[in-house]
Design a protein around this motif. Structure first.
Motif, PDB file in Angstrom:
ATOM      1  N   LYS A  96       0.835  -1.205   0.000  1.00 26.06           N
ATOM      2  CA  LYS A  96       0.000   0.000   0.000  1.00 26.06           C
ATOM      3  C   LYS A  96       0.865   1.249   0.000  1.00 26.06           C
ATOM      4  N   HIS A  97       0.463   2.237  -0.805  1.00 22.77           N
ATOM      5  CA  HIS A  97       1.054   3.565  -0.705  1.00 22.77           C
ATOM      6  C   HIS A  97       0.663   4.173   0.637  1.00 22.77           C
ATOM      7  N   VAL A  98       1.496   5.093   1.155  1.00 24.71           N
ATOM      8  CA  VAL A  98       1.274   5.621   2.503  1.00 24.71           C
ATOM      9  C   VAL A  98       1.331   7.148   2.517  1.00 24.71           C
ATOM     10  N   LEU A  99       0.298   7.741   3.110  1.00 21.39           N
ATOM     11  CA  LEU A  99       0.308   9.154   3.500  1.00 21.39           C
ATOM     12  C   LEU A  99       0.179   9.161   5.011  1.00 21.39           C
ATOM     13  N   CYS A 100       1.247   9.601   5.707  1.00 24.07           N
ATOM     14  CA  CYS A 100       1.286   9.522   7.173  1.00 24.07           C
ATOM     15  C   CYS A 100       1.249  10.909   7.782  1.00 24.07           C
ATOM     16  N   GLU A 101       0.407  11.064   8.783  1.00 24.03           N
ATOM     17  CA  GLU A 101       0.300  12.333   9.496  1.00 24.03           C
ATOM     18  C   GLU A 101       1.620  12.671  10.184  1.00 24.03           C
ATOM     19  N   ALA A 102       1.893  13.975  10.341  1.00 23.89           N
ATOM     20  CA  ALA A 102       3.034  14.427  11.126  1.00 23.89           C
ATOM     21  C   ALA A 102       2.665  14.334  12.615  1.00 23.89           C
ATOM     22  N   ARG A 103       3.606  14.274  13.478  1.00 21.12           N
ATOM     23  CA  ARG A 103       5.023  14.052  13.358  1.00 21.12           C
ATOM     24  C   ARG A 103       5.310  12.631  12.913  1.00 21.12           C
ATOM     25  N   MET A 104       6.500  12.423  12.305  1.00 20.00           N
ATOM     26  CA  MET A 104       6.775  11.161  11.656  1.00 20.00           C
ATOM     27  C   MET A 104       6.625   9.969  12.586  1.00 20.00           C
ATOM     28  N   ALA A 105       7.220  10.087  13.791  1.00 19.85           N
ATOM     29  CA  ALA A 105       7.303   8.916  14.667  1.00 19.85           C
ATOM     30  C   ALA A 105       7.519   9.368  16.102  1.00 19.85           C
ATOM     31  N   MET A 106       7.679   8.385  16.988  1.00 20.05           N
ATOM     32  CA  MET A 106       7.954   8.677  18.399  1.00 20.05           C
ATOM     33  C   MET A 106       9.378   9.197  18.590  1.00 20.05           C
ATOM     34  N   ASP A 107      10.302   8.671  17.790  1.00 21.07           N
ATOM     35  CA  ASP A 107      11.703   9.066  17.896  1.00 21.07           C
ATOM     36  C   ASP A 107      12.395   8.744  16.579  1.00 21.07           C
ATOM     37  N   ARG A 120      12.739  -0.246   0.840  1.00 19.68           N
ATOM     38  CA  ARG A 120      12.558  -1.631   0.375  1.00 19.68           C
ATOM     39  C   ARG A 120      11.401  -1.739  -0.611  1.00 19.68           C
ATOM     40  N   ALA A 121      10.583  -0.698  -0.682  1.00 14.30           N
ATOM     41  CA  ALA A 121       9.426  -0.697  -1.593  1.00 14.30           C
ATOM     42  C   ALA A 121       9.437   0.578  -2.429  1.00 14.30           C
ATOM     43  N   PRO A 122      10.465   0.775  -3.270  1.00  8.02           N
ATOM     44  CA  PRO A 122      10.585   2.037  -4.010  1.00  8.02           C
ATOM     45  C   PRO A 122       9.469   2.261  -5.029  1.00  8.02           C
ATOM     46  N   HIS A 123       8.706   1.210  -5.320  1.00 11.18           N
ATOM     47  CA  HIS A 123       7.582   1.355  -6.251  1.00 11.18           C
ATOM     48  C   HIS A 123       6.357   1.961  -5.581  1.00 11.18           C
ATOM     49  N   LEU A 124       6.419   2.143  -4.248  1.00 12.54           N
ATOM     50  CA  LEU A 124       5.295   2.698  -3.510  1.00 12.54           C
ATOM     51  C   LEU A 124       5.594   4.130  -3.073  1.00 12.54           C
ATOM     52  N   VAL A 125       4.565   4.963  -3.036  1.00 16.28           N
ATOM     53  CA  VAL A 125       4.692   6.350  -2.581  1.00 16.28           C
ATOM     54  C   VAL A 125       4.621   6.375  -1.060  1.00 16.28           C
ATOM     55  N   ILE A 317       7.231  13.356  -4.507  1.00 13.04           N
ATOM     56  CA  ILE A 317       6.928  13.929  -3.206  1.00 13.04           C
ATOM     57  C   ILE A 317       8.034  14.906  -2.792  1.00 13.04           C
ATOM     58  N   THR A 318       7.627  16.102  -2.423  1.00 14.83           N
ATOM     59  CA  THR A 318       8.557  17.080  -1.867  1.00 14.83           C
ATOM     60  C   THR A 318       8.149  17.515  -0.466  1.00 14.83           C
ATOM     61  N   ARG A 319       6.860  17.495  -0.166  1.00 17.35           N
ATOM     62  CA  ARG A 319       6.329  17.943   1.122  1.00 17.35           C
ATOM     63  C   ARG A 319       5.482  16.841   1.724  1.00 17.35           C
ATOM     64  N   THR A 320       6.010  15.936   2.487  1.00 15.86           N
ATOM     65  CA  THR A 320       7.380  15.890   2.943  1.00 15.86           C
ATOM     66  C   THR A 320       7.876  14.466   2.747  1.00 15.86           C
ATOM     67  N   THR A 321       9.166  14.323   2.429  1.00 15.29           N
ATOM     68  CA  THR A 321       9.733  12.990   2.214  1.00 15.29           C
ATOM     69  C   THR A 321      10.057  12.316   3.538  1.00 15.29           C
ATOM     70  N   PHE A 322      10.207  11.001   3.507  1.00 13.46           N
ATOM     71  CA  PHE A 322      10.617  10.275   4.711  1.00 13.46           C
ATOM     72  C   PHE A 322      12.043  10.662   5.124  1.00 13.46           C
ATOM     73  N   GLU A 323      12.904  10.972   4.147  1.00 10.15           N
ATOM     74  CA  GLU A 323      14.258  11.422   4.499  1.00 10.15           C
ATOM     75  C   GLU A 323      14.199  12.701   5.331  1.00 10.15           C
TER      76      GLU A 323
END
Length: 350
Positions: A96-107, A120-125, A317-323
């Motif tokens: 599944k492609h993923v749109l995740c709410e901010a903040r990214m994670a706990m840490d 590992r899944a570069p074919h997914l957004v 994607i530019t706003r915002t990447t996982f990097e």
């Protein structure tokens, strides 16, 4: 990246709180070829209310069943940060492609796990919801600094006020609960994300924090220790040699509105955050003057449009990447380490 061209895109939602209902669901509905299929909320009853309101066919009691569903192409994650990592990784592993709410994670450790799963899944957004408060001025501010308008940046002053008078009887908010929010503090993360669109990243930080009310009751009346600060002051050394002073607070009642000052060798820039106005001055000027920003440069919120555009193969994607998300989580972790140790610490790097 696997583009879905002009096919219908079927979306499910894990967590459908205020921002998801006000922003993401309407934003996705406004895009052509989008079908809202399923939801898994904190309770099945609340999920059923969301499904009725927005015409979704399926309500899941467990988000794990939703991310496995074969009739979904993408998952929008609107939970609190404590679930972002687990849901993101599971969704990507199930194609599944993923749109995740901010903040990214706990840490930052969780952020890195999410980033590795996306690689590992570069074919997914994989997209994070961006810090929204400076979107309309980012292009202009970035251009001015890149063109050397202020010369070499020397110092940065940022004050982000969410101030109210302290209320000891107020119930524990989820943002004050470290088991739900992790190292995320107030609006520190979104401000650092925005700053790194214009300025060099922080390389070293020194932080002092304050918790105004050490214990609060939750909605059921149980007592909890508060471990998320109500106020944080940060001195940061940026990678280009500039020094930044950043203050984030929910206890500075009647404080001036949030603003940013950028002082350089040849000029000064000031951002009025709430008014979304930029001011400038250079050598010889006696006062600042406003910089007009044309409507076409005030790009603003286009999160869902960008997500669908990336799914269609029309943009990246530019706003915002996982990097970028990992970078702001590294800063967040460094602030927490510095405050805990009482000393300056380095900000980890990708």
């Amino acid at each position: 990246m696997r583009a879905v061209a002009d096919q219908k895109i079927r979306v499910g939602f894990v967590g459908a709180g205020k921002n998801t209902r006000q922003r993401h669901i309407p934003g996705l509905q406004a895009q052509p070829g989008i079908e809202l299929v399923a939801v898994a909320n904190r309770t099945k009853e609340s999920g059923e209310r969301v499904a009725r309101e927005f015409g979704m066919a399926t309500v899941y009691q467990d988000w794990r069943d939703l991310v496995k569903a074969p009739d979904l192409d993408a998952v929008c994650i609107g939970t609190w940060p404590y679930l972002h990592c687990a849901v993101t990784i599971a969704a990507l592993e199930h194609g599944k492609h993923v749109l995740c709410e901010a903040r990214m994670a706990m840490d930052a450790a969780e952020g890195r796990r999410m980033l590795e799963a996306s690689r590992r899944a570069p074919h997914l957004v994989a997209q994070l919801v961006p810090a929204p408060h400076t979107l309309e001025v980012d292009a202009t501010l970035t251009s001015l600094l890149a063109d050397g308008y202020v010369g070499q940046v020397q110092t940065v002053e940022l004050q982000a006020a969410q101030g109210r008078f302290v209320d000891p009887a107020e119930p524990l908010h989820w943002r004050q609960d470290a088991t739900l929010s992790g190292h995320n503090v107030l609006n520190m993360g979104i401000w650092y994300e925005a700053m790194t669109r214009w300025l060099a990243p922080a390389r070293r930080v020194m932080a002092m924090t304050k918790i105004a009310v050490p214990r609060r009751r939750d909605a059921e009346g149980a007592w909890h220790e508060v471990r998320v600060p109500d106020h944080v002051d940060i001195l940061a050394a940026l990678a280009d040699g500039a020094v930044a002073h950043l203050r984030f607070s929910s206890v500075t009642a009647l404080a001036p509105p949030s603003e940013v000052w950028i002082f350089g060798t040849d000029g000064t820039l000031r951002l009025e955050v709430d008014a979304r106005r930029l001011w400038c001055g250079r050598r010889g000027d006696r006062e600042l003057r406003e910089i007009p920003i044309p409507a076409e440069r005030r790009i603003g919120w286009r999160v869902e449009e960008e997500f669908v555009g990336a799914l269609r193969g029309h943009e990246k994607i530019t706003r915002t990447t996982f990097e970028d998300g990992v970078r702001y989580m590294e800063f967040t972790d460094a602030v927490a380490r510095s405050a805990a140790r009482g000393q300056a610490v380095d900000v980890a790097d990708l």
